[in-house]
Scaffold this motif. Structure first.
Motif, PDB file in Angstrom:
ATOM      1  N   THR A  36       0.833  -1.204   0.000  1.00 43.74           N
ATOM      2  CA  THR A  36       0.000   0.000   0.000  1.00 43.74           C
ATOM      3  C   THR A  36       0.869   1.256   0.000  1.00 43.74           C
ATOM      4  OG1 THR A  36      -1.682  -1.185   1.264  1.00 43.74           O
ATOM      5  CG2 THR A  36      -1.866   1.212   1.177  1.00 43.74           C
ATOM      6  N   ARG A  37       0.454   2.238  -0.804  1.00 39.69           N
ATOM      7  CA  ARG A  37       1.215   3.489  -0.898  1.00 39.69           C
ATOM      8  C   ARG A  37       0.449   4.691  -0.358  1.00 39.69           C
ATOM      9  NH1 ARG A  37       4.142   3.262  -6.896  1.00 39.69           N
ATOM     10  NH2 ARG A  37       5.370   1.351  -6.524  1.00 39.69           N
ATOM     11  N   ASN A  38      -0.862   4.706  -0.519  1.00 38.85           N
ATOM     12  CA  ASN A  38      -1.655   5.871  -0.111  1.00 38.85           C
ATOM     13  C   ASN A  38      -1.869   5.858   1.401  1.00 38.85           C
ATOM     14  OD1 ASN A  38      -1.884   6.545  -2.834  1.00 38.85           O
ATOM     15  ND2 ASN A  38      -3.742   5.324  -3.066  1.00 38.85           N
ATOM     16  N   LEU A  39      -0.827   6.280   2.123  1.00 38.05           N
ATOM     17  CA  LEU A  39      -0.863   6.188   3.580  1.00 38.05           C
ATOM     18  C   LEU A  39      -0.755   7.537   4.277  1.00 38.05           C
ATOM     19  CD1 LEU A  39       1.454   3.070   4.036  1.00 38.05           C
ATOM     20  CD2 LEU A  39      -1.021   3.152   4.354  1.00 38.05           C
ATOM     21  N   SER A  40      -0.753   8.616   3.523  1.00 41.30           N
ATOM     22  CA  SER A  40      -0.674   9.930   4.154  1.00 41.30           C
ATOM     23  C   SER A  40      -1.955  10.200   4.931  1.00 41.30           C
ATOM     24  CB  SER A  40      -0.453  11.016   3.107  1.00 41.30           C
ATOM     25  OG  SER A  40      -1.514  11.020   2.169  1.00 41.30           O
ATOM     26  N   ALA A  41      -1.894  11.166   5.832  1.00 41.40           N
ATOM     27  CA  ALA A  41      -3.038  11.450   6.701  1.00 41.40           C
ATOM     28  C   ALA A  41      -4.289  11.811   5.911  1.00 41.40           C
ATOM     29  CB  ALA A  41      -2.682  12.577   7.670  1.00 41.40           C
ATOM     30  N   ASP A  42      -4.119  12.492   4.778  1.00 42.07           N
ATOM     31  CA  ASP A  42      -5.287  12.900   3.998  1.00 42.07           C
ATOM     32  C   ASP A  42      -5.826  11.781   3.114  1.00 42.07           C
ATOM     33  OD1 ASP A  42      -2.986  12.954   2.472  1.00 42.07           O
ATOM     34  OD2 ASP A  42      -3.713  14.532   1.144  1.00 42.07           O
ATOM     35  N   GLN A  43      -5.094  10.660   3.015  1.00 42.11           N
ATOM     36  CA  GLN A  43      -5.543   9.546   2.177  1.00 42.11           C
ATOM     37  C   GLN A  43      -5.796   8.263   2.966  1.00 42.11           C
ATOM     38  OE1 GLN A  43      -2.257   9.486  -0.699  1.00 42.11           O
ATOM     39  NE2 GLN A  43      -3.620  10.344  -2.243  1.00 42.11           N
ATOM     40  N   ILE A  44      -5.497   8.283   4.261  1.00 42.46           N
ATOM     41  CA  ILE A  44      -5.595   7.051   5.045  1.00 42.46           C
ATOM     42  C   ILE A  44      -7.037   6.586   5.202  1.00 42.46           C
ATOM     43  CG2 ILE A  44      -5.783   8.157   7.314  1.00 42.46           C
ATOM     44  CD1 ILE A  44      -3.649   5.058   6.450  1.00 42.46           C
ATOM     45  N   THR A  45      -7.996   7.514   5.195  1.00 40.77           N
ATOM     46  CA  THR A  45      -9.406   7.123   5.366  1.00 40.77           C
ATOM     47  C   THR A  45      -9.894   6.226   4.230  1.00 40.77           C
ATOM     48  OG1 THR A  45      -9.905   9.108   6.663  1.00 40.77           O
ATOM     49  CG2 THR A  45     -11.764   7.967   5.640  1.00 40.77           C
ATOM     50  N   PRO A  46      -9.780   6.646   2.951  1.00 37.22           N
ATOM     51  CA  PRO A  46     -10.209   5.736   1.875  1.00 37.22           C
ATOM     52  C   PRO A  46      -9.366   4.472   1.796  1.00 37.22           C
ATOM     53  CG  PRO A  46      -9.120   7.682   0.965  1.00 37.22           C
ATOM     54  CD  PRO A  46      -9.348   7.954   2.411  1.00 37.22           C
ATOM     55  N   THR A  47      -8.105   4.550   2.223  1.00 38.02           N
ATOM     56  CA  THR A  47      -7.249   3.362   2.206  1.00 38.02           C
ATOM     57  C   THR A  47      -7.755   2.314   3.189  1.00 38.02           C
ATOM     58  OG1 THR A  47      -5.298   4.660   1.568  1.00 38.02           O
ATOM     59  CG2 THR A  47      -4.905   2.517   2.577  1.00 38.02           C
ATOM     60  N   VAL A  48      -8.082   2.743   4.404  1.00 35.27           N
ATOM     61  CA  VAL A  48      -8.611   1.815   5.409  1.00 35.27           C
ATOM     62  C   VAL A  48      -9.971   1.279   4.972  1.00 35.27           C
ATOM     63  CG1 VAL A  48      -9.428   1.613   7.792  1.00 35.27           C
ATOM     64  CG2 VAL A  48      -7.331   2.874   7.304  1.00 35.27           C
ATOM     65  N   ALA A  49     -10.805   2.155   4.411  1.00 39.59           N
ATOM     66  CA  ALA A  49     -12.130   1.731   3.951  1.00 39.59           C
ATOM     67  C   ALA A  49     -12.012   0.667   2.865  1.00 39.59           C
ATOM     68  CB  ALA A  49     -12.908   2.939   3.434  1.00 39.59           C
ATOM     69  N   SER A  50     -11.082   0.865   1.938  1.00 40.30           N
ATOM     70  CA  SER A  50     -10.877  -0.102   0.858  1.00 40.30           C
ATOM     71  C   SER A  50     -10.360  -1.429   1.400  1.00 40.30           C
ATOM     72  CB  SER A  50      -9.888   0.470  -0.160  1.00 40.30           C
ATOM     73  OG  SER A  50      -9.524  -0.492  -1.118  1.00 40.30           O
ATOM     74  N   LEU A  51      -9.461  -1.361   2.374  1.00 40.86           N
ATOM     75  CA  LEU A  51      -8.901  -2.576   2.963  1.00 40.86           C
ATOM     76  C   LEU A  51      -9.981  -3.401   3.661  1.00 40.86           C
ATOM     77  CD1 LEU A  51      -6.398  -4.270   3.796  1.00 40.86           C
ATOM     78  CD2 LEU A  51      -6.231  -2.816   5.816  1.00 40.86           C
ATOM     79  N   LEU A  52     -10.800  -2.740   4.468  1.00 40.85           N
ATOM     80  CA  LEU A  52     -11.861  -3.457   5.173  1.00 40.85           C
ATOM     81  C   LEU A  52     -12.886  -4.026   4.195  1.00 40.85           C
ATOM     82  CD1 LEU A  52     -12.519  -1.180   8.291  1.00 40.85           C
ATOM     83  CD2 LEU A  52     -11.286  -3.343   8.198  1.00 40.85           C
ATOM     84  N   ALA A  53     -13.160  -3.289   3.126  1.00 40.79           N
ATOM     85  CA  ALA A  53     -14.137  -3.757   2.140  1.00 40.79           C
ATOM     86  C   ALA A  53     -13.709  -5.089   1.531  1.00 40.79           C
ATOM     87  CB  ALA A  53     -14.326  -2.704   1.053  1.00 40.79           C
ATOM     88  N   GLU A  54     -12.405  -5.289   1.371  1.00 44.86           N
ATOM     89  CA  GLU A  54     -11.905  -6.554   0.821  1.00 44.86           C
ATOM     90  C   GLU A  54     -12.262  -7.727   1.732  1.00 44.86           C
ATOM     91  OE1 GLU A  54      -7.783  -6.514  -0.081  1.00 44.86           O
ATOM     92  OE2 GLU A  54      -7.888  -4.713  -1.340  1.00 44.86           O
ATOM     93  N   TYR A  55     -12.047  -7.543   3.031  1.00 46.41           N
ATOM     94  CA  TYR A  55     -12.320  -8.623   3.977  1.00 46.41           C
ATOM     95  C   TYR A  55     -13.816  -8.799   4.224  1.00 46.41           C
ATOM     96  CZ  TYR A  55      -7.334  -8.852   4.999  1.00 46.41           C
ATOM     97  OH  TYR A  55      -5.964  -9.010   4.893  1.00 46.41           O
ATOM     98  N   PHE A  56     -14.588  -7.731   4.033  1.00 47.20           N
ATOM     99  CA  PHE A  56     -16.030  -7.825   4.248  1.00 47.20           C
ATOM    100  C   PHE A  56     -16.724  -8.630   3.154  1.00 47.20           C
ATOM    101  CE2 PHE A  56     -16.328  -3.654   6.896  1.00 47.20           C
ATOM    102  CZ  PHE A  56     -15.683  -4.308   7.929  1.00 47.20           C
TER     103      PHE A  56
END
Length: 343
Positions: free
Chosen positions: A84-104
């Motif tokens: 994962t590359r999009n880890l800056s504070a302004d991008q971490i929200t969609p990154t976490v959302a996308s990650l959880l969506a995979e497991y859901f």
């Protein structure tokens, strides 16, 4: 039996009642997350300001882009999705959302499982604002879910647990030296990775500590759905007061030829265990104080440097023209004017 009838007769699992805690310090999930950070990551050594459970709680309460929560999220995401590359504070929200969506997408039940719909609900669906702007309860649930996913899906963490518990997947393979469970003093040993209560009193209340800070938690039987959990100590003064309170309710001396009950022995052992930690607690308090002072000094020096670079100075420059001779002066309309004559 029809599908609808089978669904109606399906036995539902136990559902714990929602917590009425008003602060993250009184939620077991906070202890669970902080314990995971201490035992399975190096975040305490890497993240500036993350020294005690109280630091994590204060970060959860913040509605701003907190650097502690940001770095915790970054590490948790990398543990589950290393590229994962999009880890800056302004991008971490969609990154976490996308990650959880995979497991859901799977049928694996998570913190956000809906028993009626038989699926995991996306906590980020319809979210107003970013992750940091949400209340601490939302952040706590997401972090807890990320911890549980790491315990189950991160290969390194799973191998650490398997080795500590002596799990051997290929039983026909000859056990190598590196497959032997670590020594009990090893941070990766079963004894160190487990989180067990430090003791219990005569009322069978469990007392918990996670690190060498003065923080103490107390709970009722954790195996019961209605178990309660709360913080009773966060400072040295509260720590000592807790010991004195437990001593005050200690069982009296038994009569001749009488043996103490197991509950009484546990109560006395709890007092001793807490007293034996006082030196370690004092050392930890001093260590944290030194770290805090260094952080404050560094912040002060940085602020002073910024002031020096941004401060404007008045520059005195000589004019590039010269008046050669004074000729005359007169007063006109109450204003004194000076006339000059140039060569």
């Amino acid at each position: 039996m029809s599908a609808s009838a089978a669904l109606m007769t399906e036995k539902k699992g136990h559902v714990c009642p929602p917590s009425n805690a008003k602060h993250p310090s009184d939620r077991w999930e906070t202890t669970f997350i902080y314990s995971f950070i201490c035992k399975f990551t190096r975040l305490r050594a890497k993240v500036e300001g993350l020294e005690t459970p109280m630091d994590l709680e204060n970060a959860l309460l913040s509605r701003d882009s907190d650097p502690i929560i940001t770095q915790i999220l970054q590490q948790f995401v990398l543990n589950l999705r290393p590229q994962t590359r999009n880890l800056s504070a302004d991008q971490i929200t969609p990154t976490v959302a996308s990650l959880l969506a995979e497991y859901f997408k799977t049928s694996e039940r998570t913190v956000f499982w809906n028993d009626d719909l038989k699926l995991n609900l996306d906590p980020f669906d319809g979210l107003q604002g970013n992750f940091f702007a949400q209340d601490w309860d939302f952040k706590l649930k997401v972090l807890r879910q990320l911890v549980e996913l790491q315990l189950e899906h991160n290969a390194e963490i799973k191998n650490t647990i398997d080795l500590a518990w002596g799990v051997q997947h290929n039983k026909h393979k000859k056990r190598e030296a590196q497959d032997v469970p670590p020594d009990p003093s090893d941070p990766k040993s079963k004894q160190k990775l487990q989180l067990n209560p430090i003791g219990q009193d005569t009322q069978r209340k469990r007392y918990w500590v996670v690190d060498d800070s003065p923080r103490i938690y107390i709970s009722t039987n954790p195996w019961k759905m209605a178990a309660t959990f709360q913080t009773i100590s966060s400072t040295r003064e509260e720590y000592v007061a807790t010991i004195e309170s437990i001593k005050a309710t200690a069982p009296t001396e038994p009569k001749a030829n009488e043996k103490r009950s197991k509950a009484e022995l546990n109560h006395l052992a709890l007092v001793k265990a807490l007293e034996d930690r006082i030196e370690a607690v004092d050392n930890e308090i001093n260590r944290v104080a030194k770290v805090r002072r260094k952080i404050e000094q560094r912040a002060l020096l940085q602020a002073q440097a910024e002031v020096r670079t941004t401060r404007t100075r008045r520059q005195i420059r000589k004019p590039d023209y010269v008046y050669n001779d004074f000729v005359n002066s007169e007063v006109c309309l109450g204003v004194r004017t000076t006339q000059y004559c140039l060569d």
